[in-house]
Write an enzyme that holds these catalytic residues in place. Structure first.
Site, mmCIF file in Angstrom:
data_model
loop_
_atom_site.group_PDB
_atom_site.id
_atom_site.type_symbol
_atom_site.label_atom_id
_atom_site.label_comp_id
_atom_site.label_asym_id
_atom_site.label_seq_id
_atom_site.Cartn_x
_atom_site.Cartn_y
_atom_site.Cartn_z
ATOM 1 N N GLY A 89 0.866 -1.180 0.000
ATOM 2 C CA GLY A 89 0.000 0.000 0.000
ATOM 3 C C GLY A 89 0.897 1.222 0.000
ATOM 4 C CB SER A 122 4.463 -3.880 -2.140
ATOM 5 O OG SER A 122 4.517 -2.663 -2.817
ATOM 6 C CB ALA A 123 4.282 -0.715 1.623
ATOM 7 C CG HIS A 159 6.062 -2.451 -7.128
ATOM 8 N ND1 HIS A 159 4.992 -3.138 -7.665
ATOM 9 C CD2 HIS A 159 5.758 -2.271 -5.814
ATOM 10 C CE1 HIS A 159 4.090 -3.352 -6.710
ATOM 11 N NE2 HIS A 159 4.536 -2.848 -5.587
ATOM 12 C CD GLU A 195 5.085 -4.949 -10.761
ATOM 13 O OE1 GLU A 195 4.497 -5.505 -11.709
ATOM 14 O OE2 GLU A 195 4.690 -3.884 -10.249
#
Ligand SMILES: [Ca+2]
Ligand SMILES: [Ca+2]
Lengths: 240, 240
Positions: A89, A122-123, A159, A195
Site C-alpha cells: 500500500g 511491497s511496502a 516493483h 515484479e
C-alpha cells in the site's frame, strides 16, 4: 540469528490474483508449524476490506489470519504471533502507523530473537529493511523517521522497473532515483526487486526466488544483475 | 497580494532542450525589469554543474544568473534577489536544503510581500506549494517537515502521468497515489500538471499555460480536466 524473512516485490502480478504468483513460496515459508498469521493492514486506508482480502487468500493456503487492527493491544498481538505478514500500500502511511502503534521494536525482537517468520510484500518489504528511503510511494503522511524495522542491513526497491526507452516521459527513471540516493553519504546497497521476484532470508543466508531478475545498486560500484536462485547472503553482512 | 509565480511541470520536454518548451513564458514572466535571477540548485547533487546549465540557458534569454550556493549568506542573497528560480531534481533533498539554509521564510516574504517573481520547475514547483506530499521523488533524505514554502494554498503533482493501459506494471498509478493522499483527512486539492504545461499566478489570478492539459483532484469530488488557457483562480482561495 534465527531470522526468517520472505520479502516479496509485489502482491499481485499482472494477469493473476492476489499473492497467486508467490503462493508456493508462502506455504514453503510458513510451513506446517504456523497455523495463524498476524496480518498488518496499515498501508491501506480500508483496513477491514484489506484484512478480508488477505484472510481469504491465506485461508486457501491453510492459514488463519488475525489482523493487528482488530487486536485490543497491537504490541501484545505481536508478542503472541506465530507468523507476521505486512501487506503493501502506501509505505509512509504504513511506517507512521507502525510507530503510532509502537510495534516496531517488538516486531524486530520477535523476528530477530524468537525466529517468528516475517513476510512482507511491497511496502511491507520496504519497512523490513533499514529505511523507507527507496520506496516508490508518495509521502502522503509524515512519519517520525524514515528508519524502518531493520531486519536486513540494506535497502530494497520493490516493483523495480527498467527504463522504457520508448517512453516520452521525462520524470527520473528508477535507476536515476536510486543513483540520487547513492549520491548521499553512507547510503547502503539497494536491491531492486522486479515484479515477480522475492528474497528469502534464513538466518545468514539470502536467496533470490521467483521468476524475474533483481538488480543490485551499490554506492560507487557498477550495478549487478542476479538471476532467480542466486545466493545473496553477502548482503547480510554489515558492510552492506 | 503582489505574488507572481510561474510553476512549470517539467524542465525538459521530450525531444527539446533544457527549458526550451517554456522559454517564451519565462521571458514574459521575468520581463525586462528583472536583470538577474537567483537560482537555487539544491535539488541536484552537483550544484556547480547545475548552475552552469541554468546560467547558460538564462543567458540566451537575456538574464544573468546568481546561484544561491555561491553566496556567502543565502538569506542575504534572497533578500537582494530581483527574481528567483528553483530548479528540479529530488524534492526531499531540495526541501531539506532550503530549511538547512534557513531561506524558506525569507523566500515566502520576498514573494508574498515584495512581489519578487518566483519560477519553479518540477521539484521547484513542489516546494512552492503547501507541502511536498505529492512529489514523485524518492525520500532519499529526511526533511524536518513536509510543509513547503506555501506560496499557493494547494498541492501540485508535476510530471503528471496518465495510466498506460498497455502496461503490465502493477505499482500504483499516479491517480491511485493521489487518491491515497485524499484518503487522509483535511488534504488540499492537487493539480496534476502534465509535462508541457505550467501554472501562471499573478496576485489572485491563476492561468494554465503551455501545450498540455492539467487534471485537478479535489478530496471527495470527481476529477476535472482543464485545457491550456483555463482560469484556475478559484484554487487560490483558502477553501482549496
Ligand atoms: Ca505502494
Ligand atoms: Ca524529481
Amino acid at each position: 540469528m534465527k531470522r526468517r524473512l520472505l520479502l516479496v516485490s509485489n502482491s499481485t502480478l499482472h494477469g493473476s490474483g492476489y499473492l497467486d504468483h508467490c503462493q508456493q513460496q508462502i506455504t514453503d515459508f510458513f510451513g506446517k508449524d504456523v497455523r495463524r498469521v498476524l496480518f498488518v493492514p496499515y498501508a491501506l486506508h480500508d483496513r477491514d476490506a484489506y484484512t478480508k482480502t488477505a484472510r481469504n487468500k491465506f485461508k486457501t493456503l491453510g492459514y488463519e489470519v488475525d489482523s493487528i487492527h482488530e487486536a485490543a493491544d497491537p504490541v501484545e498481538a505481536v508478542r503472541k504471533a506465530e507468523g507476521i505478514f505486512i501487506g503493501g500500500g502506501n509505505t509512509f502511511r504504513l511506517l507512521k502507523s507502525l510507530y503510532d502503534s509502537k510495534v516496531v521494536t517488538e516486531i524486530r525482537r520477535r523476528v530477530m530473537e524468537d525466529g517468528v517468520p516475517y513476510m512482507g510484500s511491497s511496502a511491507g518489504t520496504n519497512v523490513a529493511t533499514i529505511s523507507i528511503s527507496t520506496t516508490n510511494d508518495m509521502p502522503i503522511v509524515y512519519p517520525l523517521t524514515f528508519a524502518a524495522i531493520g531486519l536486513v542491513p540494506f535497502n530494497i526497491n520493490p516493483h523495480y522497473l527498467d527504463h522504457d526507452s520508448s517512453s516520452r516521459h521525462m520524470g527520473e527513471t528508477r535507476e536515476q532515483r536510486i543513483t540520487q540516493y547513492h549520491e548521499e553519504a553512507d547510503t547502503p546497497s539497494v536491491l531492486g526487486l522486479r515484479e515477480g521476484c522475492m528474497l528469502l532470508v534464513e538466518g545468514d543466508k539470502a536467496t533470490l526466488l521467483g521468476s524475474t531478475k533483481a538488480r543490485l545498486f551499490t554506492r560507487g560500484k557498477p550495478t549487478v544483475e542476479y538471476d532467480p536462485g542466486s545466493d545473496l547472503s553477502f548482503l547480510l553482512t554489515d558492510a552492506h
